[in-house]
Design a protein around this motif. Structure first.
Motif, mmCIF file in Angstrom:
data_model
loop_
_atom_site.group_PDB
_atom_site.id
_atom_site.type_symbol
_atom_site.label_atom_id
_atom_site.label_comp_id
_atom_site.label_asym_id
_atom_site.label_seq_id
_atom_site.Cartn_x
_atom_site.Cartn_y
_atom_site.Cartn_z
ATOM 1 N N ILE A 52 48.286 33.351 41.868
ATOM 2 C CA ILE A 52 47.043 32.706 41.448
ATOM 3 C C ILE A 52 47.223 31.194 41.497
ATOM 4 N N VAL A 53 46.096 30.503 41.536
ATOM 5 C CA VAL A 53 46.086 29.058 41.345
ATOM 6 C C VAL A 53 45.283 28.804 40.071
ATOM 7 N N GLN A 54 45.905 28.117 39.124
ATOM 8 C CA GLN A 54 45.245 27.808 37.866
ATOM 9 C C GLN A 54 44.320 26.610 38.060
ATOM 10 N N PHE A 67 51.652 39.562 37.193
ATOM 11 C CA PHE A 67 51.002 40.860 37.247
ATOM 12 C C PHE A 67 49.684 40.794 36.485
ATOM 13 N N VAL A 68 48.649 41.417 37.037
ATOM 14 C CA VAL A 68 47.299 41.340 36.480
ATOM 15 C C VAL A 68 47.215 42.133 35.179
ATOM 16 N N LYS A 69 46.709 41.466 34.139
ATOM 17 C CA LYS A 69 46.457 42.131 32.863
ATOM 18 C C LYS A 69 44.970 42.478 32.749
ATOM 19 N N ARG A 70 44.089 41.531 33.137
ATOM 20 C CA ARG A 70 42.641 41.744 33.094
ATOM 21 C C ARG A 70 42.001 41.107 34.314
ATOM 22 N N ILE A 71 40.931 41.725 34.806
ATOM 23 C CA ILE A 71 40.121 41.141 35.873
ATOM 24 C C ILE A 71 38.893 40.545 35.205
ATOM 25 N N LEU A 72 38.699 39.226 35.363
ATOM 26 C CA LEU A 72 37.644 38.527 34.640
ATOM 27 C C LEU A 72 36.361 38.368 35.452
ATOM 28 N N THR A 73 36.442 38.391 36.772
ATOM 29 C CA THR A 73 35.253 38.270 37.611
ATOM 30 C C THR A 73 34.621 39.644 37.776
ATOM 31 N N SER A 74 33.314 39.730 37.533
ATOM 32 C CA SER A 74 32.651 41.034 37.626
ATOM 33 C C SER A 74 32.025 41.293 38.996
ATOM 34 N N SER A 75 31.789 40.259 39.791
ATOM 35 C CA SER A 75 31.157 40.459 41.106
ATOM 36 C C SER A 75 32.174 41.033 42.104
ATOM 37 N N ASP A 87 49.714 38.934 32.860
ATOM 38 C CA ASP A 87 50.327 39.491 31.651
ATOM 39 C C ASP A 87 50.955 38.412 30.775
ATOM 40 N N THR A 88 51.171 37.212 31.335
ATOM 41 C CA THR A 88 51.711 36.093 30.553
ATOM 42 C C THR A 88 50.616 35.302 29.854
ATOM 43 N N GLY A 89 49.335 35.658 30.106
ATOM 44 C CA GLY A 89 48.215 34.977 29.480
ATOM 45 C C GLY A 89 47.615 33.871 30.335
ATOM 46 N N GLU A 90 48.210 33.576 31.474
ATOM 47 C CA GLU A 90 47.692 32.531 32.355
ATOM 48 C C GLU A 90 46.462 33.050 33.098
ATOM 49 N N VAL A 91 45.461 32.182 33.255
ATOM 50 C CA VAL A 91 44.214 32.542 33.918
ATOM 51 C C VAL A 91 44.067 31.704 35.182
#
Length: 101
Positions: A52-54, A67-75, A87-91
């Motif tokens: 990812i790029v923050q 590793f992905v914990k949550r997917i935030l984009t719904s489209s 999983d580290t909390g970084e978005v």
């Protein structure tokens, strides 16, 4: 036998040629991971390995792996990348999704 007017330089066996560089890169990175684009939501699942790029690294382009914990984009797609939480909390927005063989 070298002639006096021969201007070619002899190579040292330790100088890298183009083929040596390719071989050394292959030895250093023997198998690159296969990736999928991060702009399509169906490519990303929970616990997928991604880069990812923050937001604060967008100008420098610094990438973060995790590793992905949550997917935030719904489209289903997003032209800058699907936003996820690691999983580290970084978005950040997904650049690449690693595929396991």
């Amino acid at each position: 036998m070298k002639q006096a007017n021969d201007t070619r330089k002899s190579r040292s066996p330790y100088q890298k040629t183009r083929s040596n560089v390719i071989c050394s890169i292959y030895i250093k990175y023997p198998m690159e991971k296969k990736t999928l684009p991060g702009t399509i939501r169906k490519n990303i699942q929970i616990d997928s390995e991604v880069t990812i790029v923050q937001k604060h690294h967008q100008r420098s382009g610094e990438l973060t792996e995790g590793f992905v914990k949550r997917i935030l984009t719904s489209s289903p797609t997003h032209h800058h990348g699907i936003k996820v939480m690691l999983d580290t909390g970084e978005v950040g927005r997904v650049v690449d999704v690693f595929v396991e063989d």
